[in-house]
Design an enzyme around this catalytic site. Structure first.
Site, mmCIF file in Angstrom:
data_model
loop_
_atom_site.group_PDB
_atom_site.id
_atom_site.type_symbol
_atom_site.label_atom_id
_atom_site.label_comp_id
_atom_site.label_asym_id
_atom_site.label_seq_id
_atom_site.Cartn_x
_atom_site.Cartn_y
_atom_site.Cartn_z
ATOM 1 C CE LYS A 134 75.472 150.223 10.485
ATOM 2 N NZ LYS A 134 76.119 151.519 10.781
ATOM 3 C CG ASN A 135 75.796 153.003 7.395
ATOM 4 O OD1 ASN A 135 75.385 152.943 8.554
ATOM 5 N ND2 ASN A 135 77.002 152.587 7.044
ATOM 6 C CB CYS B 191 82.147 150.858 15.691
ATOM 7 S SG CYS B 191 80.826 149.650 15.592
ATOM 8 N N PRO C 61 86.488 162.807 14.279
ATOM 9 C CG PRO C 61 88.126 164.072 13.208
ATOM 10 C CD PRO C 61 87.734 162.668 13.520
HETATM 11 N N1 EPU Z 1 86.257 162.710 9.338
HETATM 12 C C1 EPU Z 1 86.922 163.815 9.817
HETATM 13 N N2 EPU Z 1 86.170 164.921 10.147
HETATM 14 C C2 EPU Z 1 84.816 164.940 9.998
HETATM 15 C C3 EPU Z 1 84.154 163.794 9.506
HETATM 16 C C4 EPU Z 1 84.906 162.680 9.182
HETATM 17 O O1 EPU Z 1 88.147 163.819 9.961
HETATM 18 O O2 EPU Z 1 84.197 165.976 10.307
HETATM 19 C C5 EPU Z 1 87.055 161.500 9.008
HETATM 20 C C6 EPU Z 1 86.687 160.331 9.937
HETATM 21 O O3 EPU Z 1 87.393 160.442 11.133
HETATM 22 C C7 EPU Z 1 87.075 159.141 9.103
HETATM 23 C C8 EPU Z 1 86.775 159.605 7.669
HETATM 24 O O4 EPU Z 1 86.707 161.019 7.721
HETATM 25 O O5 EPU Z 1 88.433 158.886 9.245
HETATM 26 C C9 EPU Z 1 85.471 159.049 7.108
HETATM 27 O O6 EPU Z 1 84.387 159.432 7.920
HETATM 28 P P1 EPU Z 1 82.910 159.665 7.373
HETATM 29 O O7 EPU Z 1 82.436 160.953 7.948
HETATM 30 O O8 EPU Z 1 82.874 159.496 5.902
HETATM 31 O O9 EPU Z 1 82.151 158.462 8.050
HETATM 32 P P2 EPU Z 1 80.841 158.511 8.942
HETATM 33 O O10 EPU Z 1 79.832 159.374 8.294
HETATM 34 O O11 EPU Z 1 81.194 158.763 10.346
HETATM 35 C C10 EPU Z 1 79.704 156.531 7.671
HETATM 36 C C11 EPU Z 1 79.119 155.198 8.060
HETATM 37 C C12 EPU Z 1 80.230 154.251 8.466
HETATM 38 C C13 EPU Z 1 81.197 154.105 7.289
HETATM 39 C C14 EPU Z 1 81.719 155.484 6.860
HETATM 40 C C15 EPU Z 1 82.620 155.450 5.654
HETATM 41 C C16 EPU Z 1 76.949 155.814 8.915
HETATM 42 C C17 EPU Z 1 76.036 155.894 10.069
HETATM 43 N N3 EPU Z 1 78.183 155.376 9.157
HETATM 44 O O12 EPU Z 1 80.367 157.016 8.843
HETATM 45 O O13 EPU Z 1 79.630 153.001 8.733
HETATM 46 O O14 EPU Z 1 82.268 153.290 7.650
HETATM 47 O O15 EPU Z 1 80.600 156.351 6.576
HETATM 48 O O16 EPU Z 1 81.983 154.855 4.578
HETATM 49 O O17 EPU Z 1 76.563 156.090 7.801
HETATM 50 C C18 EPU Z 1 79.479 150.837 9.636
HETATM 51 O O18 EPU Z 1 78.372 150.739 9.092
HETATM 52 O O19 EPU Z 1 80.071 149.871 10.176
HETATM 53 C C19 EPU Z 1 80.133 152.138 9.671
HETATM 54 C C20 EPU Z 1 81.148 152.420 10.488
#
Ligand code: EPU
Length: 419
Positions: free
Chosen positions: A24-25, A117, A123
């Site tokens: 998915k990701n 989710c 942010p």
């Molecule tokens: N964060 C910030 N500021 C930002 C971006 C992120 O503070 O600008 C924080 C988030 O709030 C969080 C942490 O950094 O606490 C990690 O966030 P990240 O940006 O790495 O996650 P994401 O890109 O939003 C992706 C996956 C998630 C997975 C995370 C961590 C996708 C579509 N989603 O999310 O997948 O948990 O990376 O590995 O790629 C899932 O598949 O169930 C899922 C939630």
């Protein structure tokens, strides 16, 4: 709470093999990257899951053409609109990729802050900081974000945290920016490597993906290509957790064991033998779980997306363990549901302490409130004797294709009840 639920009659050993679907990701950012060119981009391994459906809807809403031929998706025509649909953005976090994709394609984007989710505050400051350094004007009014750039400029960007989504957005923009970009403190997840590989097939010049420093030489134009996502390591991990907990002999195909070493090592114990080969990952387990504490962290450490499934297993462990969630600040909703089954848990901020001894967990009626949490509830329900219900299966459908089918084929008694 919707009326639909998953009915699980637990207590059976698992036996057999499954091939996991596309990740998915990895698929979601690849679909977004497909609009960086007007030429046709083909994406293989697209699973039938709700988040992929929502992403396709978003692309079509923006003016692209998208046709599914089984697991192959054809995307063409670029995009015509800069304003992504509010309702679609609210349903899914991955709408965040539209920021990078639309900026790279037409230099402008307006969208409601992405939903997704309920696992904590999410942010976009790292995304927006990086974009500003590339010459993008950004504006957040209420829950709307607006970004505009006459021209994307290469930049030297240090991210304060290795955010997966920010690394992916900045990678897309850097691919077509003028000049060179260096991204420091990048996320190193296999899904980043899949996106970089895809962009390179489209003509991007990227080096260092999979490490903390990625260098990109911007090109004028990207072109059509055939991209591939690879197997979903979290789906594989979910099957492995169920096999370790329920006991049995299960082989998982279609995923690279190198991408999930932290997970495999946490499940290996005197009760659970895990062997890896070119062909697959084989789990032979007697259904007992070694109490072992874990801390979630960015790749290559233990993934937050496996935390609820691991949590489920630790509720049945032979001692006390601690689970520390460092990635998201609200990813313990499943703990209250495990307590309904009789688990002994105490929560202290971002740490859960679980005492698996003499708990005598039992079947229960449970409610999922996010994707991986829902999967974790099902894993626990497959272990205990008796009938459990897991409500809100639509969360599980966001990331698992035919969840019940996969586990039924391994011998679990699991069906979906639709009212
Ligand atoms: N964060 C910030 N500021 C930002 C971006 C992120 O503070 O600008 C924080 C988030 O709030 C969080 C942490 O950094 O606490 C990690 O966030 P990240 O940006 O790495 O996650 P994401 O890109 O939003 C992706 C996956 C998630 C997975 C995370 C961590 C996708 C579509 N989603 O999310 O997948 O948990 O990376 O590995 O790629 C899932 O598949 O169930 C899922 C939630």
């Amino acid at each position: 709470m919707s009326e639909e639920y998953i009915l699980i009659n637990g207590g059976r050993r698992l036996q057999g093999s499954v091939t996991v679907h596309g990740a998915k990701n990895a698929v979601l950012p690849l679909l977004a990257a497909a609009i960086l060119t007007d030429e046709e981009v083909v994406i293989e391994d697209c699973p039938y899951i709700r988040d992929v459906d929502a992403m396709i809807e978003l692309l079509v809403d923006l003016g692209a053409r998208a046709t599914r031929e089984g697991r192959r998706m054809r995307v063409s025509g670029g995009v015509a609109r800069t304003h992504a649909s509010d309702s679609l953005c609210k349903t899914m976090r991955s709408s965040m990729f539209m920021i990078g994709a639309l900026l790279s394609n037409i230099g402008e984007v307006e969208m409601t802050l992405p939903g997704g989710c309920n696992i904590g505050s999410r942010p976009l400051d790292i995304h927006l900081d990086g974009l500003r350094q590339m010459g993008v004007r950004t504006e957040c009014i209420g829950d709307t974000v607006r970004c505009k750039a006459e021209k994307l400029r290469g930049a030297d960007i240090v991210m304060r945290y290795p955010s997966v989504g920010a690394t992916e957005n900045l990678l897309m923009c850097a691919s077509v920016a003028e000049g060179y970009t260096t991204l420091v403190n990048c996320a190193r997840e296999p899904e980043i490597v899949a996106l970089a590989k895809g962009l390179k097939l489209m003509g991007a010049k990227i080096r260092g993906e999979g490490t903390s420093v990625i260098r990109v030489e911007g090109v004028k134009k990207l072109s059509g290509a055939t991209l591939r996502a690879g197997g979903d390591r979290i789906v594989a991990g979910t099957v492995i957790s169920a096999a370790a907990l329920c006991g049995g002999d299960v082989t998982v195909y279609g995923v690279d064991a190198n991408d999930m070493q932290a997970v495999l090592q946490m499940f290996r114990s005197e009760y659970c033998d895990i062997s890896e080969s070119e062909l697959g990952i084989r789990v032979r387990a007697d259904g007992r779980i070694r109490a072992r504490s874990v801390i979630t962290a960015p790749y290559p450490l233990f993934p937050t997306d496996m935390q609820p499934q691991y949590f489920a297993c630790q509720c049945f462990a032979d001692g006390v363990s601690r689970i520390c969630e460092t990635v998201f600040d609200g990813r313990f909703a499943h703990a209250r549901e495990f307590e309904r089954m009789g688990a002994k848990i105490s929560l202290h901020g971002n740490t859960a302490v679980i005492d698996g001894r003499e708990c005598g967990l039992h079947a229960a009626t449970l409610t999922a409130s996010d994707l991986r949490g829902g999967a974790g509830l099902c894993v626990a329900a497959m272990k205990v004797e008796g009938e459990s219900r897991v409500y809100n299966p639509h969360f599980i459908d966001r990331g698992y294709e035919d969840f019940e089918g996969a586990f039924s084929s391994l011998g679990a008694n699991i069906v979906r009840i639709k009212k």
